[in-house]
Design a protein around this motif. Structure first.
Motif, PDB file in Angstrom:
ATOM      1  N   THR A  29       0.824  -1.112   0.017  1.00 58.19           N
ATOM      2  CA  THR A  29      -0.177   0.094  -0.092  1.00 58.19           C
ATOM      3  C   THR A  29       0.932   1.331  -0.020  1.00 58.19           C
ATOM      4  O   THR A  29       0.232   2.465  -0.052  1.00 58.19           O
ATOM      5  N   LEU A  30       2.007   1.169   0.035  1.00 58.00           N
ATOM      6  CA  LEU A  30       3.004   2.387  -0.027  1.00 58.00           C
ATOM      7  C   LEU A  30       2.808   3.347  -1.339  1.00 58.00           C
ATOM      8  O   LEU A  30       2.192   2.511  -2.509  1.00 58.00           O
ATOM      9  N   SER A  31       2.851   4.542  -0.979  1.00 60.61           N
ATOM     10  CA  SER A  31       2.691   5.296  -2.361  1.00 60.61           C
ATOM     11  C   SER A  31       3.696   4.841  -3.684  1.00 60.61           C
ATOM     12  O   SER A  31       4.648   4.391  -3.191  1.00 60.61           O
ATOM     13  N   SER A  32       3.098   5.082  -4.711  1.00 60.22           N
ATOM     14  CA  SER A  32       3.891   4.031  -5.806  1.00 60.22           C
ATOM     15  C   SER A  32       5.270   4.703  -5.983  1.00 60.22           C
ATOM     16  O   SER A  32       6.156   3.967  -6.373  1.00 60.22           O
ATOM     17  N   GLU A  33       5.397   6.218  -5.672  1.00 57.70           N
ATOM     18  CA  GLU A  33       6.814   6.694  -5.885  1.00 57.70           C
ATOM     19  C   GLU A  33       7.826   6.119  -4.927  1.00 57.70           C
ATOM     20  O   GLU A  33       8.947   5.689  -5.193  1.00 57.70           O
ATOM     21  N   LEU A  34       7.187   5.937  -3.695  1.00 54.75           N
ATOM     22  CA  LEU A  34       8.207   5.431  -2.558  1.00 54.75           C
ATOM     23  C   LEU A  34       8.507   3.836  -2.764  1.00 54.75           C
ATOM     24  O   LEU A  34       9.613   3.386  -2.742  1.00 54.75           O
ATOM     25  N   ARG A  35       7.292   3.166  -3.072  1.00 58.30           N
ATOM     26  CA  ARG A  35       7.516   1.935  -3.289  1.00 58.30           C
ATOM     27  C   ARG A  35       8.594   1.647  -4.350  1.00 58.30           C
ATOM     28  O   ARG A  35       9.579   0.818  -4.360  1.00 58.30           O
ATOM     29  N   ALA A  36       8.568   2.326  -5.557  1.00 62.11           N
ATOM     30  CA  ALA A  36       9.322   2.308  -6.744  1.00 62.11           C
ATOM     31  C   ALA A  36      10.897   2.470  -6.214  1.00 62.11           C
ATOM     32  O   ALA A  36      11.622   1.567  -6.589  1.00 62.11           O
ATOM     33  N   LEU A  37      10.863   3.524  -5.424  1.00 59.19           N
ATOM     34  CA  LEU A  37      12.383   3.978  -5.080  1.00 59.19           C
ATOM     35  C   LEU A  37      13.089   2.601  -4.145  1.00 59.19           C
ATOM     36  O   LEU A  37      14.125   2.354  -4.263  1.00 59.19           O
ATOM     37  N   TRP A  38      12.245   2.240  -3.024  1.00 60.11           N
ATOM     38  CA  TRP A  38      12.577   1.313  -2.452  1.00 60.11           C
ATOM     39  C   TRP A  38      12.885   0.198  -3.081  1.00 60.11           C
ATOM     40  O   TRP A  38      13.973  -0.624  -2.712  1.00 60.11           O
ATOM     41  N   LEU A  39      12.059  -0.610  -3.709  1.00 63.67           N
ATOM     42  CA  LEU A  39      12.067  -1.783  -4.570  1.00 63.67           C
ATOM     43  C   LEU A  39      13.566  -1.395  -5.519  1.00 63.67           C
ATOM     44  O   LEU A  39      14.461  -2.408  -5.688  1.00 63.67           O
ATOM     45  N   GLN A  40      13.644  -0.441  -6.130  1.00 62.01           N
ATOM     46  CA  GLN A  40      14.852  -0.404  -7.078  1.00 62.01           C
ATOM     47  C   GLN A  40      15.942  -0.352  -6.408  1.00 62.01           C
ATOM     48  O   GLN A  40      16.976  -0.767  -6.913  1.00 62.01           O
ATOM     49  N   ASN A  41      16.010  -0.060  -4.999  1.00 58.97           N
ATOM     50  CA  ASN A  41      17.435   0.035  -4.247  1.00 58.97           C
ATOM     51  C   ASN A  41      17.364  -1.364  -3.560  1.00 58.97           C
ATOM     52  O   ASN A  41      18.180  -1.353  -2.457  1.00 58.97           O
ATOM     53  N   MET A  44      14.631  13.933   5.393  1.00 63.47           N
ATOM     54  CA  MET A  44      14.054  15.228   6.185  1.00 63.47           C
ATOM     55  C   MET A  44      12.528  14.811   6.542  1.00 63.47           C
ATOM     56  O   MET A  44      12.103  15.291   7.668  1.00 63.47           O
ATOM     57  N   ALA A  45      11.756  13.983   5.714  1.00 66.73           N
ATOM     58  CA  ALA A  45      10.412  13.617   6.038  1.00 66.73           C
ATOM     59  C   ALA A  45      10.343  13.070   7.554  1.00 66.73           C
ATOM     60  O   ALA A  45       9.515  13.045   8.185  1.00 66.73           O
ATOM     61  N   TRP A  46      11.136  11.858   7.571  1.00 68.88           N
ATOM     62  CA  TRP A  46      11.191  11.283   8.668  1.00 68.88           C
ATOM     63  C   TRP A  46      11.461  11.933  10.049  1.00 68.88           C
ATOM     64  O   TRP A  46      11.043  12.023  10.792  1.00 68.88           O
ATOM     65  N   ASN A  47      12.440  12.787   9.825  1.00 67.54           N
ATOM     66  CA  ASN A  47      12.900  13.991  10.942  1.00 67.54           C
ATOM     67  C   ASN A  47      11.784  14.907  11.178  1.00 67.54           C
ATOM     68  O   ASN A  47      11.594  15.210  12.389  1.00 67.54           O
ATOM     69  N   TYR A  48      11.347  15.425  10.535  1.00 70.08           N
ATOM     70  CA  TYR A  48      10.063  16.177  10.526  1.00 70.08           C
ATOM     71  C   TYR A  48       8.776  15.535  11.296  1.00 70.08           C
ATOM     72  O   TYR A  48       8.251  15.919  12.342  1.00 70.08           O
ATOM     73  N   VAL A  93       5.622  11.153   0.370  1.00 64.04           N
ATOM     74  CA  VAL A  93       6.450  10.601   1.726  1.00 64.04           C
ATOM     75  C   VAL A  93       5.422  10.656   2.607  1.00 64.04           C
ATOM     76  O   VAL A  93       5.905  10.410   3.787  1.00 64.04           O
ATOM     77  N   LEU A  94       4.006  10.295   2.410  1.00 68.53           N
ATOM     78  CA  LEU A  94       3.078  10.219   3.448  1.00 68.53           C
ATOM     79  C   LEU A  94       3.220   8.961   4.480  1.00 68.53           C
ATOM     80  O   LEU A  94       3.121   9.046   5.270  1.00 68.53           O
ATOM     81  N   ASP A  95       3.734   8.023   3.619  1.00 68.21           N
ATOM     82  CA  ASP A  95       4.109   6.671   4.336  1.00 68.21           C
ATOM     83  C   ASP A  95       5.182   7.008   5.425  1.00 68.21           C
ATOM     84  O   ASP A  95       5.188   6.267   6.444  1.00 68.21           O
ATOM     85  N   ILE A  96       6.000   7.752   5.093  1.00 63.61           N
ATOM     86  CA  ILE A  96       7.236   8.158   5.997  1.00 63.61           C
ATOM     87  C   ILE A  96       6.514   8.773   7.281  1.00 63.61           C
ATOM     88  O   ILE A  96       7.049   8.393   8.672  1.00 63.61           O
ATOM     89  N   TRP A  97       5.639   9.730   7.076  1.00 70.36           N
ATOM     90  CA  TRP A  97       5.004  10.432   8.129  1.00 70.36           C
ATOM     91  C   TRP A  97       4.403   9.411   8.913  1.00 70.36           C
ATOM     92  O   TRP A  97       4.373   9.555  10.309  1.00 70.36           O
ATOM     93  N   ARG A  98       3.678   8.616   8.311  1.00 72.07           N
ATOM     94  CA  ARG A  98       2.894   7.447   9.207  1.00 72.07           C
ATOM     95  C   ARG A  98       3.577   6.466   9.890  1.00 72.07           C
ATOM     96  O   ARG A  98       3.211   6.140  10.893  1.00 72.07           O
ATOM     97  N   ALA A  99       4.728   6.225   9.244  1.00 74.93           N
ATOM     98  CA  ALA A  99       6.015   5.339  10.037  1.00 74.93           C
ATOM     99  C   ALA A  99       6.295   5.982  11.336  1.00 74.93           C
ATOM    100  O   ALA A  99       6.653   5.244  12.219  1.00 74.93           O
ATOM    101  N   ALA A 100       6.247   7.303  11.337  1.00 70.97           N
ATOM    102  CA  ALA A 100       7.083   7.897  12.575  1.00 70.97           C
ATOM    103  C   ALA A 100       6.026   8.028  13.724  1.00 70.97           C
ATOM    104  O   ALA A 100       6.505   8.731  14.797  1.00 70.97           O
TER     105      ALA A 100
END
Ligand code: DGJ
Length: 556
Positions: free
Chosen positions: A237-249, A272-276, A319-326
């Motif tokens: 359910t991650l945002s498509s951009e975040l999932r793509a970035l994570w999978l690519q790496n 920065m999203a994580w830290n904010y 980056v909303l998933d990052i905000w939710r993870a925090a």
């Protein structure tokens, strides 16, 4: 004691004395929509946000409240700033807050407070002077163009506090907790205050991340396990951009930030999203431990530009998933929607776990139209054009102020919506409402209600095209029996076709214009002849805002 532990202790301490959860303003799933419940009933915010400095003076605000009430608002968004609440460390002053509550109540208005503290518009203008002046306790972020040194006062001092300062998150959380504790004491029964925005448009401006020594150390370290575990658990359910970035790496669950997300400025944005997010989730949790009304964060939107052109780390959808993870203290995230692509951004932010609220949006004539789309199509909790108080304090007119230009149109829209609020709220829950914005480049839309396709168009029978149109349509009554719809808007024509090719054709039985007075329909003219294009269309002319009810017949 760590900040997280301190927050947990505070939560436990105050939990026992909280007002009952269902009686304070809260979000609740109601049928297909998530709605704000106030005094146990769903509530829509016909709102506006004041200019930043207006509510810092009660005298200045005096003429504003009645003017906004006359405009049709039921809710005002306004700052409450750290610098005015805690001018001296540990000494709180809530005189202004209490005064604003009294002024709002006198006009039967509600408030959403914006907690302007460590950051506003990416910068740190609103902390008290005792915070701004103490660079040791409250270090600043550093931009790459001005590398960090061991000097306490760096040569290029930014006006941007670092998210990585433990002293800052503690001080901000303590002040916010004190504010929420005060609100619970003075407003825990009256519920004048509906929600809190925590900070304002956060993110690093001018660079993609903080390059202070503190931040560089955190960036070179491992990505916190909480975050990688969240990514793994929410992989689908991650945002498509975040999932793509994570999978690519390599979909790693361990590694440094560049190992997990790659060596680009997108990684800086995620860092920065994580830290904010970690910071603001802690501040919100501290506030909620005193008084848990809904809390949210607003976003300065950016798109394809590099992060840093817009505040890097703010809650963009990617980056909303990052905000939710925090953390889970924040209830939702809102776009500050000044873009012409109102529909696109509203759609992106309206997600199953993110109800749409327009905390800040363009004022002016566009607001009078956009509000119908927000409430009708995206089940928005509220709609709030910025700078709504322009011209209400007897100041010389500033003709360029957009809120001044569209004042009459917005007022007309708000009053029309106000009169059918019970129907609209119920239809948001049942899913029986649609909203639309039509323009020369998007002249028609097909909507499905009551098993029918409603073709909504700028064009009349003879192909004459209105400049623009907008509105919302509510399906009334049960699915069985003759269809009846309530419409409000301007500049469009509607025709009806059964979706089932074998169903009998439908036609217009009657169209009545009217309005609701205290929930009762007061009929006006019966519209026929030229007023419904000789029975062909349910028509809303382009010259005024109309509320009309159409009833259809089925031929047999
Ligand atoms: C967005 C900010 O969030 C508001 O506080 C205000 O500064 C407006 N921009 C001004 O347009």
């Amino acid at each position: 004691m760590s900040t997280r532990r301190a927050v947990a202790v505070l939560c436990a301490l105050f939990a026992a004395t909280l007002p009952a959860q269902q009686t304070i303003p809260h979000l609740q799933k109601n049928g297909q929509a998530t709605q704000l419940f106030v005094d146990s009933k769903p509530y829509l915010m016909l709102a506006g946000e004041l200019h930043n400095s207006s509510s810092s003076s009660l005298d200045y605000m005096k003429p504003t409240w009645p003017a906004l009430s006359a405009l049709g608002l039921n809710t005002v968004l306004t700052p409450v700033s750290w610098e005015l609440v805690e001018p001296t460390e540990g000494h709180y002053d809530f005189t202004l807050v209490d005064g604003l509550l009294a002024q709002a109540r006198a006009q039967h208005m509600h408030i959403v407070f914006l907690w302007l503290a460590a950051w506003k518009n990416g910068l740190s203008g609103y902390p008290p002077a005792w915070v701004k002046s103490d660079l040791k306790r409250f270090p600043r972020a550093v931009l790459a163009s001005a590398p960090d040194t061991d000097d306490v006062v760096p040569a290029h001092l930014t006006n941007l506090l670092s998210t990585l300062s433990p002293a800052l998150v503690q001080a901000d959380s303590r002040a916010f907790h004190a504010l929420m504790e005060h609100l619970r004491a003075v407003d825990g029964d009256a519920h004048t205050v509906l929600m809190m925005q925590v900070e304002n448009e956060v993110g690093v401006l001018g660079d993609s991340r903080d390059h202070s020594a503190l931040a560089n150390r955190a960036f070179a370290a491992q990505v916190p396990a909480e975050l990688t575990q969240y990514l793994a658990a929410h992989r689908d359910t991650l945002s498509s951009e975040l999932r793509a970035l994570w999978l690519q790496n390599g979909a790693k669950t361990q590694g440094t930030w560049t190992e997990v997300f790659g060596d680009t400025t997108r990684t800086d944005e995620i860092f920065m999203a994580w830290n904010y997010a970690r910071y603001i989730q802690q501040v919100a949790a501290a506030g909620k431990s005193a008084y848990p009304i809904p809390m949210f964060v607003n976003c300065w939107l950016g798109s394809s530009n590099p992060p840093g052109d817009y505040p890097s780390g703010g809650p963009l959808t990617r980056v909303l998933d990052i905000w939710r993870a925090a953390g889970s203290a924040l209830d939702f995230y809102t776009p500050d929607l000044y873009s012409n692509d109102f529909e696109g951004w509203a759609t992106r932010y309206h997600q199953p776990n993110n109800p749409l609220f327009l905390a800040e949006t363009s004022a002016g004539p566009v607001a009078a139209a956009n509000v119908f789309y927000a409430f009708g199509e995206q089940a928005a909790l509220g709609f709030s054009p910025f700078g709504i108080d322009a011209g209400t304090h007897g100041e010389p007119p500033r003709p360029t102020d957009p809120a001044l230009k569209g004042r009459e149109e917005l007022s007309e829209s708000y009053h029309a919506i106000q009169s059918l609020l019970p129907q609209l709220i119920a239809a948001q829950a049942s899913g029986n409402v649609r909203g639309f914005l039509l323009s020369k480049s998007h002249p028609a839309v097909d909507l499905v209600l009551h098993g029918l396709t409603l073709h909504v168009s700028l064009d009349d029978l003879f192909g004459n095209r209105a400049e623009s149109g907008f509105g919302l349509i509510i399906q009334e009554g049960p699915q069985e029996g003759p269809a009846s719809f309530l419409g409000v808007g301007k500049g469009f024509h509607v025709s009806f076709t059964p979706r089932d090719a074998y169903a009998p054709p439908v036609g217009i039985a009657s169209i009545v214009e009217g309005s609701f007075k205290d929930g009762t329909w007061i009929p006006g003219r019966h519209l026929n002849g030229d007023e419904n294009d000789q029975g062909n269309y349910w028509r809303f002319d382009q010259y005024g805002l109309h509320t009309e009810r159409v009833t259809l017949y089925s031929a047999h």
